[in-house]
Design a protein around this motif. Sequence first.
Motif, PDB file in Angstrom:
ATOM      1  N   VAL B  70       0.963  -1.112  -0.132  1.00 11.40           N
ATOM      2  CA  VAL B  70       0.086   0.162  -0.230  1.00 11.40           C
ATOM      3  C   VAL B  70       0.982   1.327  -0.073  1.00 11.40           C
ATOM      4  CG1 VAL B  70      -1.655   1.525   1.233  1.00 11.40           C
ATOM      5  CG2 VAL B  70      -1.903  -1.020   1.164  1.00 11.40           C
ATOM      6  N   ARG B  71       0.466   2.112  -0.868  1.00 12.80           N
ATOM      7  CA  ARG B  71       1.285   3.538  -1.087  1.00 12.80           C
ATOM      8  C   ARG B  71       0.567   4.677  -0.164  1.00 12.80           C
ATOM      9  NH1 ARG B  71       5.414   5.936  -4.930  1.00 12.80           N
ATOM     10  NH2 ARG B  71       4.940   8.060  -4.464  1.00 12.80           N
ATOM     11  N   LEU B  72       1.240   5.271   0.583  1.00 14.57           N
ATOM     12  CA  LEU B  72       0.604   6.571   1.169  1.00 14.57           C
ATOM     13  C   LEU B  72       1.436   7.803   0.599  1.00 14.57           C
ATOM     14  CD1 LEU B  72      -0.969   8.354   3.182  1.00 14.57           C
ATOM     15  CD2 LEU B  72       0.632   7.389   4.928  1.00 14.57           C
ATOM     16  N   ASP B  73       0.773   8.851   0.228  1.00 14.90           N
ATOM     17  CA  ASP B  73       1.635   9.917   0.043  1.00 14.90           C
ATOM     18  C   ASP B  73       1.055  11.279   0.797  1.00 14.90           C
ATOM     19  OD1 ASP B  73       3.550   9.755  -2.417  1.00 14.90           O
ATOM     20  OD2 ASP B  73       1.825   8.616  -2.966  1.00 14.90           O
ATOM     21  N   VAL B  74       1.571  11.805   1.438  1.00 10.61           N
ATOM     22  CA  VAL B  74       1.066  13.224   2.064  1.00 10.61           C
ATOM     23  C   VAL B  74       1.967  14.445   1.600  1.00 10.61           C
ATOM     24  CG1 VAL B  74       0.550  14.207   4.184  1.00 10.61           C
ATOM     25  CG2 VAL B  74       0.742  11.662   4.001  1.00 10.61           C
ATOM     26  N   GLU B  75       0.865  15.665   1.359  1.00 13.42           N
ATOM     27  CA  GLU B  75       1.502  16.496   0.802  1.00 13.42           C
ATOM     28  C   GLU B  75       0.832  17.879   1.428  1.00 13.42           C
ATOM     29  OE1 GLU B  75       1.850  16.967  -3.564  1.00 13.42           O
ATOM     30  OE2 GLU B  75       2.654  18.749  -3.592  1.00 13.42           O
ATOM     31  N   LEU B  76       1.764  18.666   1.684  1.00 17.53           N
ATOM     32  CA  LEU B  76       1.214  20.116   2.374  1.00 17.53           C
ATOM     33  C   LEU B  76       1.176  21.161   1.034  1.00 17.53           C
ATOM     34  CD1 LEU B  76       3.575  20.474   5.422  1.00 17.53           C
ATOM     35  CD2 LEU B  76       1.298  19.291   5.250  1.00 17.53           C
ATOM     36  N   GLY B  77      -0.114  21.333   0.849  1.00 17.90           N
ATOM     37  CA  GLY B  77      -0.484  22.065  -0.608  1.00 17.90           C
ATOM     38  C   GLY B  77      -0.820  23.709   0.010  1.00 17.90           C
ATOM     39  N   LYS B  78      -1.185  24.338  -0.882  1.00 20.11           N
ATOM     40  CA  LYS B  78      -1.606  25.609  -0.667  1.00 20.11           C
ATOM     41  C   LYS B  78      -2.754  25.788   0.246  1.00 20.11           C
ATOM     42  CE  LYS B  78       0.531  27.905  -4.529  1.00 20.11           C
ATOM     43  NZ  LYS B  78       0.418  28.553  -6.011  1.00 20.11           N
ATOM     44  N   SER B  79      -3.844  24.942  -0.149  1.00 14.11           N
ATOM     45  CA  SER B  79      -5.013  25.046   0.612  1.00 14.11           C
ATOM     46  C   SER B  79      -5.464  23.921   1.697  1.00 14.11           C
ATOM     47  CB  SER B  79      -6.244  24.891  -0.314  1.00 14.11           C
ATOM     48  OG  SER B  79      -6.237  23.493  -1.029  1.00 14.11           O
ATOM     49  N   GLY B  80      -4.478  22.913   1.770  1.00 13.65           N
ATOM     50  CA  GLY B  80      -4.630  22.083   2.811  1.00 13.65           C
ATOM     51  C   GLY B  80      -3.594  20.745   2.550  1.00 13.65           C
ATOM     52  N   VAL B  81      -3.770  20.037   3.865  1.00 13.18           N
ATOM     53  CA  VAL B  81      -3.194  18.705   3.721  1.00 13.18           C
ATOM     54  C   VAL B  81      -3.715  17.636   2.620  1.00 13.18           C
ATOM     55  CG1 VAL B  81      -2.627  16.738   5.053  1.00 13.18           C
ATOM     56  CG2 VAL B  81      -2.575  18.953   5.936  1.00 13.18           C
ATOM     57  N   ALA B  82      -2.960  16.912   1.743  1.00 13.29           N
ATOM     58  CA  ALA B  82      -3.537  16.092   0.861  1.00 13.29           C
ATOM     59  C   ALA B  82      -3.012  14.871   1.039  1.00 13.29           C
ATOM     60  CB  ALA B  82      -3.254  16.401  -0.756  1.00 13.29           C
ATOM     61  N   LEU B  83      -4.020  13.744   1.154  1.00 15.47           N
ATOM     62  CA  LEU B  83      -3.389  12.553   1.559  1.00 15.47           C
ATOM     63  C   LEU B  83      -3.771  11.821   0.136  1.00 15.47           C
ATOM     64  CD1 LEU B  83      -5.201  11.647   4.847  1.00 15.47           C
ATOM     65  CD2 LEU B  83      -2.691  12.625   4.396  1.00 15.47           C
ATOM     66  N   ALA B  84      -2.873  10.655  -0.111  1.00 14.37           N
ATOM     67  CA  ALA B  84      -3.318   9.673  -1.384  1.00 14.37           C
ATOM     68  C   ALA B  84      -2.898   8.464  -0.850  1.00 14.37           C
ATOM     69  CB  ALA B  84      -2.688  10.228  -2.782  1.00 14.37           C
ATOM     70  N   ILE B  85      -3.897   7.591  -1.028  1.00 15.33           N
ATOM     71  CA  ILE B  85      -3.595   6.154  -0.745  1.00 15.33           C
ATOM     72  C   ILE B  85      -3.982   5.077  -1.803  1.00 15.33           C
ATOM     73  CG2 ILE B  85      -4.400   4.362   0.873  1.00 15.33           C
ATOM     74  CD1 ILE B  85      -4.799   7.787   2.218  1.00 15.33           C
ATOM     75  N   GLU B  86      -2.811   4.446  -1.996  1.00 15.26           N
ATOM     76  CA  GLU B  86      -3.346   3.356  -3.181  1.00 15.26           C
ATOM     77  C   GLU B  86      -2.837   1.998  -2.812  1.00 15.26           C
ATOM     78  OE1 GLU B  86      -1.180   5.053  -6.697  1.00 15.26           O
ATOM     79  OE2 GLU B  86      -2.320   3.322  -8.077  1.00 15.26           O
ATOM     80  N   ASP B  87      -3.770   1.218  -3.208  1.00 16.58           N
ATOM     81  CA  ASP B  87      -3.546  -0.396  -3.189  1.00 16.58           C
ATOM     82  C   ASP B  87      -3.401  -0.921  -4.518  1.00 16.58           C
ATOM     83  OD1 ASP B  87      -6.143  -1.362  -3.695  1.00 16.58           O
ATOM     84  OD2 ASP B  87      -6.987  -0.128  -1.915  1.00 16.58           O
ATOM     85  N   THR B  88      -3.293  -2.366  -4.428  1.00 13.18           N
ATOM     86  CA  THR B  88      -2.952  -3.096  -5.609  1.00 13.18           C
ATOM     87  C   THR B  88      -4.188  -3.877  -5.972  1.00 13.18           C
ATOM     88  OG1 THR B  88      -2.141  -4.803  -4.658  1.00 13.18           O
ATOM     89  CG2 THR B  88      -0.635  -2.962  -5.443  1.00 13.18           C
ATOM     90  N   GLY B  89      -5.504  -3.596  -5.274  1.00 13.61           N
ATOM     91  CA  GLY B  89      -6.573  -4.263  -5.619  1.00 13.61           C
ATOM     92  C   GLY B  89      -7.366  -3.620  -6.966  1.00 13.61           C
ATOM     93  N   GLU B  90      -8.373  -4.403  -7.090  1.00 17.10           N
ATOM     94  CA  GLU B  90      -9.008  -4.085  -8.460  1.00 17.10           C
ATOM     95  C   GLU B  90      -9.967  -2.639  -8.112  1.00 17.10           C
ATOM     96  OE1 GLU B  90     -11.590  -7.201  -9.325  1.00 17.10           O
ATOM     97  OE2 GLU B  90      -9.787  -8.834  -9.886  1.00 17.10           O
ATOM     98  N   GLY B  91      -9.797  -2.039  -7.246  1.00 18.46           N
ATOM     99  CA  GLY B  91     -10.898  -1.027  -6.758  1.00 18.46           C
ATOM    100  C   GLY B  91     -12.303  -1.358  -6.828  1.00 18.46           C
ATOM    101  N   PHE B  92     -13.104  -0.325  -6.695  1.00 17.04           N
ATOM    102  CA  PHE B  92     -14.358  -0.339  -6.883  1.00 17.04           C
ATOM    103  C   PHE B  92     -15.291   0.628  -7.454  1.00 17.04           C
ATOM    104  CE2 PHE B  92     -16.278   2.975  -3.775  1.00 17.04           C
ATOM    105  CZ  PHE B  92     -14.986   3.538  -3.641  1.00 17.04           C
ATOM    106  N   ILE B  93     -16.410   0.350  -7.630  1.00 16.32           N
ATOM    107  CA  ILE B  93     -17.256   1.337  -8.503  1.00 16.32           C
ATOM    108  C   ILE B  93     -17.571   2.502  -7.595  1.00 16.32           C
ATOM    109  CG2 ILE B  93     -19.151   1.560 -10.159  1.00 16.32           C
ATOM    110  CD1 ILE B  93     -19.281  -1.542 -10.292  1.00 16.32           C
ATOM    111  N   TRP B  94     -16.908   3.452  -7.719  1.00 19.15           N
ATOM    112  CA  TRP B  94     -16.980   4.509  -6.723  1.00 19.15           C
ATOM    113  C   TRP B  94     -18.018   5.546  -7.307  1.00 19.15           C
ATOM    114  CZ3 TRP B  94     -16.040   9.141  -9.105  1.00 19.15           C
ATOM    115  CH2 TRP B  94     -15.509   9.070 -10.355  1.00 19.15           C
ATOM    116  N   GLN B  95     -18.287   5.392  -8.538  1.00 19.87           N
ATOM    117  CA  GLN B  95     -19.220   6.413  -8.749  1.00 19.87           C
ATOM    118  C   GLN B  95     -20.737   5.907  -8.311  1.00 19.87           C
ATOM    119  OE1 GLN B  95     -17.245   4.749 -10.788  1.00 19.87           O
ATOM    120  NE2 GLN B  95     -16.425   5.889 -12.521  1.00 19.87           N
ATOM    121  N   ASP B  96     -20.779   4.784  -7.782  1.00 23.21           N
ATOM    122  CA  ASP B  96     -21.938   4.079  -6.993  1.00 23.21           C
ATOM    123  C   ASP B  96     -21.935   4.018  -5.740  1.00 23.21           C
ATOM    124  OD1 ASP B  96     -23.072   3.903  -9.727  1.00 23.21           O
ATOM    125  OD2 ASP B  96     -22.476   1.596  -9.538  1.00 23.21           O
TER     126      ASP B  96
END
Lengths: 102, 149
Positions: B70-96
């Motif tokens: 699992v990968r985690l990225d944290v970045e201090l941006g201009k407007s806030g703290v940004a987190l990104a978390i990525e796994d190697t799974g197939e994902g899910f139908i996030w639109q639903d």
Amino acid sequence: MLQTEQLDEMLVVKPDGDIVASALESFRKELQGLIEQGHVNLAIDLDGVGIIDSKGLAIFMLCHKSLTAKGGRLVVLTGNEDFKQLFHVMRMDEHFTVAGAL
Amino acid sequence: MFKVESATPRKLCVHMLASLENIDQADSAVSGFLIERKVPVDRFAVRIMLREALLNAVTHGSGGDSRLPVRLDVELGKSGVALAIEDTGEGFIWQDRDVSFDVLGDGGRGLALMQIYSSEMTFNESGNRVALRRNYDVPAVCHEGSSGD
């Protein structure tokens, strides 16, 4: 082991550590053990807790349901505004009391 | 395995295996990163977002297989703290995705917590990477009335 203290009809339970997925099994079993021993009025004191995740919240709801099924109740004791807000936004404070003290 | 790949003044990158214990380590690493830099953000909110996103990546995305990364990225941006978390799974139908939850239920609170405590939540196309942002100096979350019970 959970620290416990009897205060009138309530057994106050004091977890020592975060209530999160990695640490849930022992917490759940100890609560279950207390309920099986006949303690139906439990107050969980969050003074020693830093964070609660969704799995931890589920334990509170399970505990609430177990206690009310036996005619008892759950109270959560905390002065921490973050925790109060957490139980509020998840609407759990509509089902059991979240208070600063008994 | 839990490895902080890079910690620059504004970025933190963590590579970890998909275990519950590593979620605790990631929480500590990110909290320390924010405290050291005196970042004016609601750290409780960031901890909730981070833990729920990692919990999804570990239990759903990785199916509880602690050999998967699992990968985690944290970045201090201009407007806030940004987190990104990525796994190697197939994902899910996030639109639903449904962020409502059964208040009396045994599960299903994770997405709701991420939605409530973040200023913005987005997914990549396949749904195995979530990006969350918590803006600086946002007051404590309000009751946003999820429904479903």
